[in-house]
Motif scaffolding. Structure first.
Motif, PDB file in Angstrom:
ATOM      1  N   TYR A  57      -5.243   0.114   5.791  1.00 31.94           N
ATOM      2  CA  TYR A  57      -4.337   0.100   4.447  1.00 31.94           C
ATOM      3  C   TYR A  57      -4.519   1.357   3.432  1.00 31.94           C
ATOM      4  O   TYR A  57      -3.767   1.687   2.852  1.00 31.94           O
ATOM      5  CB  TYR A  57      -4.468  -1.401   3.828  1.00 31.94           C
ATOM      6  CG  TYR A  57      -3.903  -2.475   4.748  1.00 31.94           C
ATOM      7  CD1 TYR A  57      -2.958  -2.275   5.595  1.00 31.94           C
ATOM      8  CD2 TYR A  57      -4.667  -3.532   4.780  1.00 31.94           C
ATOM      9  CE1 TYR A  57      -2.224  -3.252   6.236  1.00 31.94           C
ATOM     10  CE2 TYR A  57      -4.137  -4.776   5.533  1.00 31.94           C
ATOM     11  CZ  TYR A  57      -2.949  -4.540   6.426  1.00 31.94           C
ATOM     12  OH  TYR A  57      -2.682  -5.485   7.058  1.00 31.94           O
ATOM     13  N   GLY A  58      -5.977   1.492   3.271  1.00 33.49           N
ATOM     14  CA  GLY A  58      -6.338   2.463   2.337  1.00 33.49           C
ATOM     15  C   GLY A  58      -5.923   3.922   2.885  1.00 33.49           C
ATOM     16  O   GLY A  58      -5.589   4.734   2.034  1.00 33.49           O
ATOM     17  N   MET A 112       0.815  -1.050  -0.041  1.00 31.35           N
ATOM     18  CA  MET A 112      -0.138   0.164  -0.119  1.00 31.35           C
ATOM     19  C   MET A 112       0.921   1.279  -0.067  1.00 31.35           C
ATOM     20  O   MET A 112       0.488   2.265  -0.504  1.00 31.35           O
ATOM     21  CB  MET A 112      -0.850  -0.054   1.257  1.00 31.35           C
ATOM     22  CG  MET A 112      -1.830  -1.310   1.178  1.00 31.35           C
ATOM     23  SD  MET A 112      -2.528  -1.617  -0.349  1.00 31.35           S
ATOM     24  CE  MET A 112      -3.882  -0.063  -0.271  1.00 31.35           C
ATOM     25  N   LEU A 113       1.937   1.179   0.998  1.00 33.03           N
ATOM     26  CA  LEU A 113       2.894   2.222   0.518  1.00 33.03           C
ATOM     27  C   LEU A 113       3.449   2.509  -0.833  1.00 33.03           C
ATOM     28  O   LEU A 113       3.489   3.592  -1.336  1.00 33.03           O
ATOM     29  CB  LEU A 113       4.232   2.058   1.555  1.00 33.03           C
ATOM     30  CG  LEU A 113       5.503   2.941   1.223  1.00 33.03           C
ATOM     31  CD1 LEU A 113       5.230   4.255   1.738  1.00 33.03           C
ATOM     32  CD2 LEU A 113       6.696   2.345   2.149  1.00 33.03           C
ATOM     33  N   GLU A 114       3.729   1.506  -1.475  1.00 24.51           N
ATOM     34  CA  GLU A 114       4.406   1.373  -2.931  1.00 24.51           C
ATOM     35  C   GLU A 114       3.554   1.734  -4.077  1.00 24.51           C
ATOM     36  O   GLU A 114       3.711   2.142  -5.083  1.00 24.51           O
ATOM     37  CB  GLU A 114       5.229   0.409  -3.069  1.00 24.51           C
ATOM     38  CG  GLU A 114       6.424   0.174  -2.363  1.00 24.51           C
ATOM     39  CD  GLU A 114       7.251  -1.131  -2.427  1.00 24.51           C
ATOM     40  OE1 GLU A 114       6.897  -1.705  -3.645  1.00 24.51           O
ATOM     41  OE2 GLU A 114       8.232  -1.249  -1.853  1.00 24.51           O
ATOM     42  N   ARG A 115       2.132   1.494  -3.676  1.00 25.87           N
ATOM     43  CA  ARG A 115       0.965   1.893  -4.791  1.00 25.87           C
ATOM     44  C   ARG A 115       1.064   3.282  -5.388  1.00 25.87           C
ATOM     45  O   ARG A 115       0.934   3.402  -6.579  1.00 25.87           O
ATOM     46  CB  ARG A 115      -0.323   1.354  -4.222  1.00 25.87           C
ATOM     47  CG  ARG A 115      -1.238   1.424  -5.485  1.00 25.87           C
ATOM     48  CD  ARG A 115      -2.758   0.845  -4.667  1.00 25.87           C
ATOM     49  NE  ARG A 115      -2.387  -0.609  -4.711  1.00 25.87           N
ATOM     50  CZ  ARG A 115      -3.500  -1.531  -4.250  1.00 25.87           C
ATOM     51  NH1 ARG A 115      -4.793  -0.704  -3.823  1.00 25.87           N
ATOM     52  NH2 ARG A 115      -3.304  -2.787  -4.476  1.00 25.87           N
ATOM     53  N   PRO A 116       1.036   4.152  -4.670  1.00 25.94           N
ATOM     54  CA  PRO A 116       1.040   5.565  -4.945  1.00 25.94           C
ATOM     55  C   PRO A 116       2.369   5.883  -5.842  1.00 25.94           C
ATOM     56  O   PRO A 116       2.363   7.007  -6.693  1.00 25.94           O
ATOM     57  CB  PRO A 116       1.051   6.410  -3.959  1.00 25.94           C
ATOM     58  CG  PRO A 116       0.293   5.694  -2.772  1.00 25.94           C
ATOM     59  CD  PRO A 116       1.099   4.443  -3.211  1.00 25.94           C
ATOM     60  N   TYR A 117       3.430   4.996  -5.631  1.00 26.80           N
ATOM     61  CA  TYR A 117       4.866   5.290  -6.608  1.00 26.80           C
ATOM     62  C   TYR A 117       4.771   4.723  -7.850  1.00 26.80           C
ATOM     63  O   TYR A 117       5.608   4.999  -8.538  1.00 26.80           O
ATOM     64  CB  TYR A 117       6.065   4.818  -5.535  1.00 26.80           C
ATOM     65  CG  TYR A 117       6.350   5.496  -4.547  1.00 26.80           C
ATOM     66  CD1 TYR A 117       7.294   6.410  -4.712  1.00 26.80           C
ATOM     67  CD2 TYR A 117       5.840   5.346  -3.357  1.00 26.80           C
ATOM     68  CE1 TYR A 117       7.593   7.289  -3.462  1.00 26.80           C
ATOM     69  CE2 TYR A 117       6.329   5.947  -2.119  1.00 26.80           C
ATOM     70  CZ  TYR A 117       7.352   6.977  -2.149  1.00 26.80           C
ATOM     71  OH  TYR A 117       7.672   7.900  -1.189  1.00 26.80           O
ATOM     72  N   GLU A 121      -0.155   9.042  -1.359  1.00 27.18           N
ATOM     73  CA  GLU A 121      -0.386   9.804  -2.522  1.00 27.18           C
ATOM     74  C   GLU A 121      -0.803  11.071  -2.390  1.00 27.18           C
ATOM     75  O   GLU A 121      -0.304  11.867  -3.277  1.00 27.18           O
ATOM     76  CB  GLU A 121      -1.857   9.265  -2.984  1.00 27.18           C
ATOM     77  CG  GLU A 121      -2.487   9.801  -4.312  1.00 27.18           C
ATOM     78  CD  GLU A 121      -1.426   9.440  -5.407  1.00 27.18           C
ATOM     79  OE1 GLU A 121      -1.280  10.195  -6.022  1.00 27.18           O
ATOM     80  OE2 GLU A 121      -1.192   8.164  -5.441  1.00 27.18           O
ATOM     81  N   SER A 125      -2.235   4.342   1.881  1.00 27.98           N
ATOM     82  CA  SER A 125      -2.052   4.632   0.531  1.00 27.98           C
ATOM     83  C   SER A 125      -2.427   6.130   0.272  1.00 27.98           C
ATOM     84  O   SER A 125      -1.853   6.806  -0.459  1.00 27.98           O
ATOM     85  CB  SER A 125      -3.063   3.687  -0.080  1.00 27.98           C
ATOM     86  OG  SER A 125      -2.581   3.718  -1.708  1.00 27.98           O
ATOM     87  N   GLN A 126      -3.655   6.606   0.850  1.00 28.47           N
ATOM     88  CA  GLN A 126      -4.211   7.884   0.543  1.00 28.47           C
ATOM     89  C   GLN A 126      -3.113   8.934   1.110  1.00 28.47           C
ATOM     90  O   GLN A 126      -2.866   9.865   0.488  1.00 28.47           O
ATOM     91  CB  GLN A 126      -5.496   8.099   1.096  1.00 28.47           C
ATOM     92  CG  GLN A 126      -6.602   7.356   0.456  1.00 28.47           C
ATOM     93  CD  GLN A 126      -8.139   7.422   1.324  1.00 28.47           C
ATOM     94  OE1 GLN A 126      -7.870   8.265   2.133  1.00 28.47           O
ATOM     95  NE2 GLN A 126      -8.961   6.417   0.829  1.00 28.47           N
TER      96      GLN A 126
END
Length: 442
Positions: free
Chosen positions: A208-209, A160-165, A216, A212-213
C-alpha cells in the motif's frame, strides 16, 4: 451448466482440435482452425432451471458482460478483444500499448490526460496510468486494480491511490486509474472471496505504501491548490499595512426588493436566515437553488440554453445510452448529437450549468446508468434532478446579501418551493408565537 466448445490450434500445427462438452461428456476431434483458441459457451444453465431463473434481464446481463470484457481489455492490452451483441459490434479493441488501450476503452481524450506510473523493486512492481488532477469523476467506478493480472476490488488501495491527490483535486472527486501490481504469488492469498475479487497481501503495508509513493512521484509536477476544511474568507482582499491599525470594515447596506422574505444573514455558509411576516425562516441554500433549477429543466419553455460546441468521447455503453435517449436529453436542455463512433458533439447546455461540459455529461451518464431501468418522464426527472444538484450552490459557498435575497425572491416564485427534487425540505419556519413562548413572553 452449459454446452462448451473449444477450438484451438498452435502456430506450428497444420490442424487444430475441437473439444465439445455437454451433459458432463467430452468429445474431442481434429478440426480446421485458425491460430489461437476460441471458447464458445452456449445455453448457460440449460440443465439448471433454478440457477437460470436468477439471471437478470438480458440487457442487464449484457451490461455486466461488457464491463467484464472492458476490465480484462485494460488488464491485457497485448490481447485483442471484440464483443458482438445481437449481431452488432459493441466493443473492438485491437492489440495495442497500455495507453492506446485506455484510449480504445475510455476515449482518446481521457488517454491524453493520463500519467504513467512506474515503480520497480526487487520483488514488487507497480505500473499503470493515473489521471491528471484536472480529470476526475464523482465516483470510483473508473479506478481499476490488478494483482498479477487478476482484477480485484480494494477499498484500501483506492484510499492509498487518492492520498497523493489530497489538495490537488476538489473534495469528493476521484481520479481515474489503471494500476497493475506484480508481486511474488506466494505473498498473495487469492482465496479470501468466492469470486476471487479480493486478495490479502502478506506484506500489506509495504504494498500500500509503494502504491502511494508511486502515485506521488507521478504527481510531483502538480502543486497543491486546495486546502481541505477551509472556507472563503470574505475580507481576504482588505489591505492591512504592516504595523498599521486594521481598517474599519463595514457591510454595505442591502437594497432589498419587495419580497415576502427578507434575508438577514448566512449561517455556516449553508443556511440563509430570513425574516418573514409570521416570524423567521431558515432556508437550505443548496436545496433551494436545486429546486429552482429542477423546475427550469422540467417546465416546458422555461429553460434557456448557453450555446457551445464541444466534442466528447464516451464508452460504448454510454454511447448506446445516449443514442437511445437523445430526445430525453434534449427535453432537459442538453443539445447533443452523434459525431462519430462513441463521439458526440455538445451544442448547448442549460445556462446555469457551471461544470465543465465533459464532466457534466459524464456525471449525468453515471446517473443514467444507475437508473437504466427507467424510461420516459421517470428517467427525465432523475436526470433533471441530478443536473440541478451538481449545478446548484453548495453547502459552504459564501453568499453576499444580494445573492441571498435574489435566491429568496426566486424561491418565492417557485411552483413547489417546500422540497427539493430528492424530497428534502428546502426551508423550516419558526413563527413569532413560538419565539415568544420560548422567551417566556407568553
Amino acid at each position: 451448466m452449459s454446452q462448451l466448445e473449444i477450438l484451438t490450434r498452435i502456430k506450428d500445427d497444420v490442424e487444430g482440435t475441437r473439444v465439445q462438452v455437454a451433459d458432463g461428456k467430452a468429445n474431442t476431434e481434429v478440426a480446421g482452425a485458425p491460430i489461437g483458441t476460441q471458447v464458445i459457451v452456449r445455453h448457460l444453465f440449460y440443465n439448471a432451471p433454478a440457477r437460470r431463473k436468477f439471471l437478470k434481464a438480458p440487457l442487464r446481463e449484457t451490461e455486466l458482460i461488457q464491463k467484464q470484457i472492458m476490465l480484462y481489455a485494460l488488464a491485457f492490452p497485448q490481447i485483442a478483444f471484440r464483443l458482438i451483441v445481437d449481431g452488432r459490434e459493441s466493443l473492438v479493441a485491437p492489440a495495442a500499448s497500455p495507453l492506446e488501450r485506455i484510449g480504445a476503452i475510455w476515449g482518446r481524450e481521457v488517454a491524453g490526460e493520463m500519467l504513467e506510473v512506474n515503480y520497480t523493486s526487487i520483488d514488487l512492481s507497480v505500473r499503470g496510468f493515473i489521471s491528471r488532477p484536472t480529470l476526475v469523476r464523482a465516483s470510483r467506478e473508473w479506478q481499476n486494480f490488478f494483482v498479477n493480472g487478476r482484477p480485484i476490488r480494494s477499498g484500501l488501495l483506492a484510499v492509498m491511490l487518492e492520498r497523493p491527490y489530497l489538495g490537488r483535486v476538489p473534495p469528493n472527486r476521484h481520479p481515474l486509474a489503471v494500476i497493475k501490481i506484480d508481486v511474488d504469488p506466494q505473498l498473495v492469498d487469492v482465496n479470501v472471496h468466492p469470486r476471487k475479487s479480493e486478495v490479502r497481501f502478506y506484506q500489506e503495508r509495504a504494498i500500500y505504501g509503494t502504491v502511494s509513493q508511486a502515485v506521488e512521484a507521478a504527481l510531483r509536477d502538480f502543486p497543491v491548490t486546495y486546502q481541505p476544511g477551509t472556507t472563503n474568507w470574505p475580507f481576504a482582499n482588505v489591505p492591512v499595512g504592516e504595523g498599521a491599525p486594521a481598517p474599519m470594515v463595514r457591510e454595505e447596506s442591502a437594497d432589498y426588493r419587495a419580497a415576502n422574505w427578507r434575508a438577514v444573514a448566512q449561517v455556516h455558509n449553508t443556511y440563509i436566515l430570513a425574516q418573514s411576516a409570521e416570524g423567521m425562516v431558515i432556508v437550505d441554500q443548496h436545496a433551494a437553488q436545486e429546486q429552482l433549477f429542477y423546475e427550469l429543466l422540467t417546465t416546458t419553455g422555461s429553460n434557456q440554453n448557453s450555446v457551445i460546441s464541444i466534442q466528447i468521447q464516451v464508452t460504448a455503453r454510454e454511447a448506446e445510452l445516449l443514442n437511445d435517449h437523445l430526445d430525453l436529453y434534449h427535453s432537459v436542455g442538453i443539445d447533443i448529437e452523434p459525431f462519430g463512433e462513441n463521439t458526440f458533439r455538445i451544442n448547448a447546455l442549460p445556462a446555469f450549468v457551471n461544470l465543465e461540459p465533459r464532466e457534466f455529461i459524464t456525471t449525468l451518464l453515471q446517473e443514467h446508468e444507475r437508473y437504466r431501468q427507467l424510461e420516459g418522464d421517470a428517467l427525465r426527472d432523475k436526470l433533471a434532478a441530478r443536473a440541478a444538484c451538481i449545478s446548484a450552490i453548495k453547502a459552504g459557498d459564501a453568499l453576499d446579501s444580494d445573492r441571498q435575497q435574489t435566491l429568496l425572491n426566486e424561491l418565492a416564485q417557485a411552483y413547489s418551493p417546500a422540497t427539493c427534487p430528492h424530497g428534502r425540505p428546502v426551508f423550516v419556519t419558526l413563527r413569532l408565537e413560538e419565539l415568544e413562548r420560548r422567551f417566556l413572553r407568553r
